[in-house]
Design a protein around this motif. Structure first.
Motif, PDB file in Angstrom:
ATOM      1  N   ARG A  30      -6.214   3.916   6.326  1.00 54.47           N
ATOM      2  CA  ARG A  30      -6.878   4.165   5.040  1.00 54.47           C
ATOM      3  C   ARG A  30      -6.861   2.893   4.212  1.00 54.47           C
ATOM      4  O   ARG A  30      -5.828   2.263   4.033  1.00 54.47           O
ATOM      5  CB  ARG A  30      -6.152   5.270   4.295  1.00 54.47           C
ATOM      6  N   ASP A  42       3.528   1.700  -9.795  1.00 50.61           N
ATOM      7  CA  ASP A  42       2.181   2.073  -9.355  1.00 50.61           C
ATOM      8  C   ASP A  42       1.138   1.404 -10.232  1.00 50.61           C
ATOM      9  O   ASP A  42       0.189   0.787  -9.742  1.00 50.61           O
ATOM     10  CB  ASP A  42       2.015   3.595  -9.433  1.00 50.61           C
ATOM     11  N   SER A  53      -9.992   3.627  -0.501  1.00 55.32           N
ATOM     12  CA  SER A  53     -10.110   5.050  -0.250  1.00 55.32           C
ATOM     13  C   SER A  53      -8.893   5.796  -0.795  1.00 55.32           C
ATOM     14  O   SER A  53      -9.002   6.950  -1.198  1.00 55.32           O
ATOM     15  CB  SER A  53     -10.340   5.325   1.235  1.00 55.32           C
ATOM     16  N   LYS A  54      -7.761   5.109  -0.856  1.00 57.53           N
ATOM     17  CA  LYS A  54      -6.606   5.738  -1.511  1.00 57.53           C
ATOM     18  C   LYS A  54      -6.915   6.020  -2.968  1.00 57.53           C
ATOM     19  O   LYS A  54      -6.581   7.078  -3.506  1.00 57.53           O
ATOM     20  CB  LYS A  54      -5.377   4.835  -1.437  1.00 57.53           C
ATOM     21  N   ASP A  98      -9.431   8.897  -3.192  1.00 54.24           N
ATOM     22  CA  ASP A  98      -8.777  10.180  -2.923  1.00 54.24           C
ATOM     23  C   ASP A  98      -7.918  10.603  -4.107  1.00 54.24           C
ATOM     24  O   ASP A  98      -7.914  11.763  -4.502  1.00 54.24           O
ATOM     25  CB  ASP A  98      -7.897  10.090  -1.676  1.00 54.24           C
ATOM     26  N   GLY A  99      -7.193   9.628  -4.620  1.00 46.51           N
ATOM     27  CA  GLY A  99      -6.316   9.941  -5.754  1.00 46.51           C
ATOM     28  C   GLY A  99      -7.116  10.441  -6.933  1.00 46.51           C
ATOM     29  O   GLY A  99      -6.760  11.428  -7.570  1.00 46.51           O
ATOM     30  N   ALA A 123       0.813  -1.216   0.000  1.00 53.79           N
ATOM     31  CA  ALA A 123       0.000   0.000   0.000  1.00 53.79           C
ATOM     32  C   ALA A 123       0.848   1.269   0.000  1.00 53.79           C
ATOM     33  O   ALA A 123       0.329   2.363  -0.165  1.00 53.79           O
ATOM     34  CB  ALA A 123      -0.937  -0.006   1.203  1.00 53.79           C
ATOM     35  N   ASP A 124       2.141   1.121   0.172  1.00 51.05           N
ATOM     36  CA  ASP A 124       3.014   2.293   0.023  1.00 51.05           C
ATOM     37  C   ASP A 124       3.206   2.629  -1.450  1.00 51.05           C
ATOM     38  O   ASP A 124       3.771   3.655  -1.783  1.00 51.05           O
ATOM     39  CB  ASP A 124       4.402   2.008   0.634  1.00 51.05           C
ATOM     40  N   VAL A 176      -7.144   0.683   0.730  1.00 54.32           N
ATOM     41  CA  VAL A 176      -6.639   0.916  -0.612  1.00 54.32           C
ATOM     42  C   VAL A 176      -7.713   1.571  -1.470  1.00 54.32           C
ATOM     43  O   VAL A 176      -7.451   2.463  -2.266  1.00 54.32           O
ATOM     44  CB  VAL A 176      -6.162  -0.408  -1.226  1.00 54.32           C
TER      45      VAL A 176
END
Lengths: 302, 1062
Positions: free
Chosen positions: B853, B809, B857-858, B861-862, B797-798, B855
């Motif tokens: 958070r 990514d 929601s990441k 958000d992104g 998740a980083d 993934v």
């Protein structure tokens, strides 16, 4: 930081203490309800590192954060849990070849998951990781500076087209930082003499490290793991010595000109003092850098 | 011993030997006083005094590490002494008096004598700076000359040349991984200068030759020398050597030359090391070749009974002799004398009538003068005789064959495998260095020069053969005899250098290599031969070094490369061949069947190696990793060539059909579903080794080799799994094993940044393939256990932070999308909720976990800042959101918690519309991206609308619907297909390459590519096969290369529109 690679981490002072407090003040840190980290613990760890390694608080804070960020990876690389070992053995068989498979990863000890979890998060092992990160940062800063200086120096003395093309290929930013680093120390433009201060600085840095090597790290985690720290400390300093040596070579080999006595004398004085390191006692550590031997053996032992 | 070696070289560099000696020799009192130039330490008396104290101190301690510096310092002092003792007018140039020290030396090494000191006559220069230096020299022992003693300590006690050799071959090699070879090369130049100046004092000694050879080659093996990046001339040790007509050439090369071929090896070694530098003249001829082409003297040992010479000019007392009869170097073996080479018959054969001499040039004619070099025992004479060294060596090789028609009369190397191996090795080096004389890879000019070289070497060979057949005969003899007990020593060396020669030959005359290999017993072609395994078992496996095997792998690699690059040229009818300059050498006569058989035999042999190598003892880890990487890389290429392009169902009928049998064998072995007797385990072990990747700032080369091996193994695993999917194979043993080994895979992911992207790709391929069959797919996370799984999620998740690597990514998002849709429930639920299902059953949700958070929601958000993302990342994230909404509808409720998400992506459509409406082919790529984004956003919105209906939320649906209708209305027009582009391309292509179909170059399903210039055609394969023809590149972007890309892009555009609105 790259401009002062040999003392990237200055000792703590009033200014750094204040900076540390500002940065960790509640206003700059999102509320601690975010469960990913514990700000108090980070602050304590950073101050402990700053105190033990005699480095400024802000740098210590940075290292502590790096440690937190990489802790999941570090924990994964520590070993396998029982579930995992069962699965691996299921895959490769439980016979000789299967166990050699696990043995091959000798760096990873199989540890029961609970115990592993506990030891991993214990204060001692966390502090040990902080120290390791600190040493690794020191070494890498010097190595990066060495690469930068090499790039900038060879550009400064390039005469042939070939060199210039090569310089063009080097990424511009590498050159840029390298030049800044170099120019901060350079006197005069056109000769090796201009680099005399940098070489002098290198030799001083070598001397400091040789002294530190004799003195020991002075870092202690409540009496635990001291041998491990000293071993790592020695290894790190030897590597730093080597990288600084590489930097000296980079500078003096970049020119066809002769060397002024202000450069050669301190160098010879330094290395003759240590008999060209020929009888240096601590050098055995270097052999442990690459796990080559045990690796090759593991495979053929079956 | 890194630090010591480094210190040793830095100290030597500090003295700047060449500059300092030059300064000393051109020293002038008056000039220096007014000079504004930066002053050297050498004119600073107090500095010199201190250096004396320090270095004499080091000498007293016999410090090995210091010996190069001490040696250099003694030379500087000696130079000072010579200048001081020389009459003033002579000072301007550096005149060596080295001969003083060369004669009659008793010890292996002798320093400068103080004889020259006595020549000092003048007393008017007492105040000279230089003289002051000599006055205060420290003493080591009272009765000896200090300078001489200093040199002797370095030379004899510390064996400075061995130290130099060690530094050159071990340390410089390590250092040469820094800034592509330059640091190591600089160090070798510094050491070469030391050797150079030492030649003023030192005789021609074996250790000097060895040190020089080590400095020229840097201790690298044949293949890495040839493939080493070119160095600028001032860092090229070979060029430096050949430029130095003052010392290195006369004192080292010429001395070896004058002893050749009586002393065969040193000269051959030197020439080989010199050719390694690829230092050539304007015509691309290596300087080393020039030396060999015309040799001016030949030194031979005369047989005891040979009396055909006479002394001459006895008054001059320099041992001159004159030939009174012809001296044959080789005689023709007559059938009746084959086994009776007694003295008297040799005597007959040695002198020939002048008639014979004209027929065969390899005869030193009557009247030739020479000089006796050794009088005791058999006489050794250096004859002044011009001949071609290349031709001579060719003849020598032939005469060394067991049934040769030639007998070498004077050297008797027929049984000396060492000499044979050395000559073949020299030809291999000359050939490959010539082919690459000016560029990194063999180019047409280099290949032409290489042909000339082969011709020159073939001159000495009898009429129905050439140098290639001679060397292959040697090779074949060694192949067949090496495993027999009692084989002569050095047969392995012959094999090693023959393989080097074959490797060098492939780019030059591939048409010769294939048939010769087909006939060889090395490989099992047509059920014969297959000696490779026997050879390894009886030689290399025992000694633990694998030069021969490594060489075979390199030959294999070269053959694969040759097969693919000439695939089109070999099949096309002659009309297109006439345009290629090399058509006569690539061997159109080689049948596809023969190539296919050889490639299959090679693959089988390599699979055998892979199966058993883990039980072998390797003395060098580098070598082991090189072998593994080499084999897997070849396997990767073969699969890629066969299954990467052309959707033809029968691989044998593709243009790359010669690889089909080999590829089929690979898939059978690696993708079988049975667990018995497979090389799958070794492959898994290699993958697992990635976990132990070392991390070092010093042994950069070791780390690089390790990383390369792991990456290649990962790529191979990915290729296999994808192939299994696209071919619809049943689940393979390999895949099941990989699932069980997921604990190891996730650790490979964390072990090094260089692995991350590939591990993620592999996991995705596994997850996708596992879901393609009906049975329940194995769980990716099951074997991990909950603790490790959570840790892995944290790491994953980083994403690529902090380095922001877009590829990684995108790959991670793709993996997560695959997880959502491919029945990996546990993994999927974690990504959506941040909790492992087992945990949520056991205990109340951990507070810390809950606030983490997810993934999802990441992603949301992104995407709320979609305009800040790159198009690729945005696409991957949208895809993930869409897939998760599709398969896990309850996750859509999370969308509403991110209030800006829906609004932003909706607004973004407006931006996209302006991009899409642009009808400009030069912006087709952007249009393509925008269309894909728009279609994904459309998908997400459709899902949301659907969900709204479920919730009964009609009002928000209505507002959205109104806008979606608008959006659809604006973009229904289908435009952009360019039919003439495609039909013209096909027509032009098929007329240029008759017999080839454009469709042969289309990508297959197993290797997907994103929409864009690389979407339709497989560019790397096309490039390899077609770039021999000038029409590939064309003039200013008009070639097929650009056409292929334009066609791909056009079709991508259509594809994107179809997906959006279809």
């Amino acid at each position: 930081m790259l401009c002062r690679p040999f003392s990237a981490f200055p000792p703590p002072n009033e200014h750094s203490k204040r900076a540390f407090e500002t940065r960790t003040a509640a206003i700059h840190v999102t509320s601690t309800t975010n469960g990913n980290y514990n700000i108090e613990e980070i602050k304590q760890d950073a101050l402990w590192l700053s105190n033990e390694a005699k480095i400024d608080e802000v740098s210590a804070l940075r290292i502590t954060i790096i440690e937190r960020q990489s802790s999941s990876s570090a924990q994964l690389l520590r070993g396998f849990s029982d579930t995992e070992i069962a699965s691996i053995q299921d895959a490769v068989g439980n016979d000789a070849s299967g166990s050699s498979f696990l043995l091959a990863m000798s760096s990873m000890r199989a540890a029961p998951s609970n115990a592993q979890h506990n030891t991993f998060n214990s204060l001692t092992s966390r502090k040990l990781r902080l120290v390791m990160h600190y040493l690794s940062e020191r070494r890498h800063i010097i190595k990066v500076a060495e690469v930068l200086v090499r790039a900038a120096v060879s550009e400064a003395f390039s005469t042939t087209n070939n060199d210039r093309n090569a310089a063009a290929n080097t990424k511009a930013w590498v050159l840029g930082i390298g030049k800044t680093l170099l120019n901060a120390r350079r006197v005069g433009e056109d000769s090796i003499g201009g680099f005399q201060p940098l070489v002098a600085e290198c030799i001083d840095a070598l001397q400091t490290r040789a002294d530190d090597l004799e003195r020991g790290s002075g870092i202690s985690i409540d009496g635990d793991c001291d041998d491990e720290i000293e071993l790592e400390w020695g290894k790190c300093l030897l590597l730093e010595l080597s990288h600084i040596g590489q930097m000296v070579f980079g500078i003096i080999s970049s020119t066809q000109d002769t060397i002024p006595s202000s450069v050669i004398l301190p160098w010879l004085r330094f290395i003759c003092k240590y008999q060209f390191f020929e009888r240096f006692q601590n050098v055995g550590h270097e052999l442990t850098l690459l796990p080559m031997n045990n690796f090759a053996d593991e495979y053929t032992d079956t | 011993m890194y630090l010591q070696s480094l210190v040793s070289i830095v100290s030597l560099t500090m003295l700047k030997l060449p500059v300092t000696i030059r300064l000393v020799c051109s020293y002038d009192d008056r000039e220096s006083r007014h000079s504004s130039k930066p002053t050297s330490f050498i004119f600073d008396s107090s500095a010199v005094n201190e250096i004396n104290t320090l270095l004499f101190g080091a000498a007293r301690d016999y410090l090995l590490v210091a010996s190069p510096t001490i040696f250099a310092w003694s030379m500087i002092l000696q130079a000072v002494r010579e200048v001081v003792n020389m009459p003033r007018p002579a000072r301007k140039s550096h005149q060596t008096t080295a001969e003083d020290f060369l004669e009659d030396s008793q010890e292996p090494f002798e320093g400068p004598s103080n004889a020259s000191r006595q020549r000092s006559t003048s007393s008017d220069r007492d105040s000279s700076v230089l003289e002051k230096m000599l006055q205060s020299l420290p003493k080591i022992s009272s009765d000896k000359d200090p300078i001489r003693q200093l040199a002797e300590i370095a030379g004899n006690d510390c064996e400075v040349f061995n130290v130099v050799l060690e530094l050159a071959t071990n340390f410089c090699k390590l250092a040469s991984f820094e800034s592509p070879g330059k640091v190591g090369a600089k160090m070798r130049i510094v050491l070469l200068e030391l050797v150079r100046y030492s030649l003023e004092w030192v005789q021609y000694l074996p250790e000097v030759i060895l040190a020089a050879e080590g400095l020229l080659t840097g201790g690298d093996n044949f293949y890495s020398i040839i493939e080493r990046a070119r160095l600028p001339p001032d860092l090229n040790a070979a060029a430096e050597f050949l430029r130095d007509h003052e010392l290195l050439v006369p004192r080292l090369l010429n001395v070896a030359y004058a002893r050749f071929p009586f002393e065969t090896i040193p000269f051959l070694k030197l020439v080989k090391a010199l050719s390694a530098g690829r230092d050539c003249d304007d015509d691309g001829i290596l300087h080393a070749t020039t030396v060999l082409e015309l040799m001016g003297s030949i030194t031979v040992m005369l047989p005891n009974n040979f009396k055909g010479y006479d002394t001459f000019r006895e008054d001059q007392n320099d041992n001159q002799v004159l030939l009174t009869s012809d001296l044959r170097l080789f005689s023709e073996r007559r059938t009746n004398t084959i086994f009776s080479g007694t003295g008297s018959r040799n005597q007959l054969a040695l002198t020939v009538s002048s008639n014979d001499a004209t027929r065969d040039e390899m005869v030193i004619p009557f009247g030739t003068t020479g000089r006796v070099i050794r009088e005791e025992g058999p006489v050794v004479v250096q004859w002044i005789y011009e001949y071609s060294g290349l031709k001579f060596l060719g003849r020598l090789l032939e005469s060394a064959l067991p049934h040769s028609v030639f007998v070498d009369n004077l050297l008797h190397c027929a049984t000396n495998n060492g000499v044979v191996a050395e000559i073949i090795g020299l030809f291999a080096m000359l050939l490959s260095a010539t082919a690459r004389a000016r560029v990194e890879r063999p180019d047409p000019e280099g290949i032409e020069a290489a042909h000339k070289l082969l011709n020159a070497a073939s001159q000495g060979v009898r009429r129905n053969g050439d140098i290639i057949t001679v060397i292959f005969d040697h090779f074949e003899n060694a192949v067949q005899e090496i495993h027999l007990p009692g084989t002569t020593d050095g047969a392995l060396d012959v094999l090693i250098s023959s393989v080097q020669f074959i490797w060098a030959l492939v780019p030059v005359v591939p048409g010769r290599v294939w048939p010769l290999l087909a006939r060889s017993k090395l490989l099992n072609v047509d059920g014969r031969g297959g000696r490779l395994g026997d050879i390894l078992a009886s030689t290399e496996i025992i000694i633990g070094r694998f030069e021969f095997l490594s060489g075979c792998i390199r030959v294999f690699e070269a053959l694969v490369e040759d097969a693919i690059t000439h695939a089109v040229a070999r099949t096309s009818p002659s009309s297109s061949l006439s345009r290629t300059p090399t058509s006569d050498t690539i061997g159109t006569g080689v049948t596809a069947k023969a190539m296919s058989d050889i490639l299959l035999a090679l693959v089988r042999a390599m699979v055998d190696v892979l199966e058993s190598f883990s039980n072998w003892k390797f003395t060098s880890l580098d070598e082991k990793q090189g072998i593994v990487s080499g084999i897997l890389d070849i396997f990767n290429n073969i699969l890629h060539f066969v299954y990467g392009a052309d959707n033809h169902t029968k691989p044998e009928q593709k243009l790359t059909g010669m690889f089909a049998a080999a590829a089929k064998h690979l898939t059978e072995v690696f993708l079988s579903s049975s667990a018995s007797n497979l090389p799958v385990q070794p492959l898994l072990k290699i993958l697992a080794d990635g976990v132990s990747t070392p991390y070092s700032t010093i042994f950069i080369g070791g780390t690089q080799a390790w990383i390369r091996q792991t990456r290649i193994a990962l790529k191979y695993a990915i290729a296999l799994i994808r192939l299994a999917s696209s071919q619809g194979l049943s689940r393979s043993y390999l895949e099941m094993e990989l699932f069980k080994l997921s604990p190891i895979l996730v650790r490979v992911y964390t072990a090094n940044d260089a692995y991350k992207s590939l591990v993620v790709e592999l996991l995705e391929a596994m997850v996708t393939d596992a879901a393609s069959v009906d049975e329940e797919p194995p769980s990716l996370l099951g074997p991990l256990g909950s603790d490790s799984a959570k840790l892995f999620f944290n790491v994953l998740a980083d994403f690529s932070l902090p380095l922001e690597d877009e590829d990684l990514d995108v790959n991670i998002w793709n993996l997560m999308s695959a997880v959502m849709s491919k029945r990996q429930q546990w993994f999927a639920i974690y990504l959506l909720t941040g909790n492992v299902p087992r945990d949520s059953l056991k205990k109340p949700i951990d507070k810390a976990d809950a606030t983490r958070r997810t993934v999802l929601s990441k992603a949301l958000d992104g995407l709320s800042r979609i305009d800040k993302l790159s198009s690729r990342t945005a696409r991957a994230m949208l895809k993930f959101v869409a897939v998760s909404g599709d398969f896990w509808p309850w996750s859509i409720s999370e969308w509403q918690n991110h209030s800006t998400f829906l609004k932003r992506i909706f607004d973004y459509i407006t931006t996209l519309q302006t991009l899409i409406s642009v009808n400009d082919t030069s912006k087709a790529e952007t249009t393509c991206d925008a269309l894909q984004l728009a279609s994904l956003i459309g998908e997400v919105l459709a899902l949301y609308l659907h969900q709204c209906r479920q919730w009964g939320d009609i009002s928000s649906a209505r507002t959205l619907l109104a806008r979606v209708a608008n959006y659809a209305k604006n973009a229904v027009t289908m435009q952009g297909y360019n039919p003439s582009l495609h039909s013209n391309l096909r027509r032009n292509f098929e007329s240029r390459f008759p017999g080839c179909k454009l469709s042969s170059f289309e990508r297959t399903k197993s290797e997907r590519a994103p929409l864009g210039s690389y979407y339709v055609y497989c560019m790397d394969i096309s490039e390899k096969m077609l770039s021999y023809d000038s029409s590939w590149l064309g003039v200013r972007g008009s070639g097929f290369h650009e056409e292929f890309k334009r066609a791909s892009l056009n079709l991508s555009l259509i594809e994107a529109r179809l997906v959006s609105f279809g």
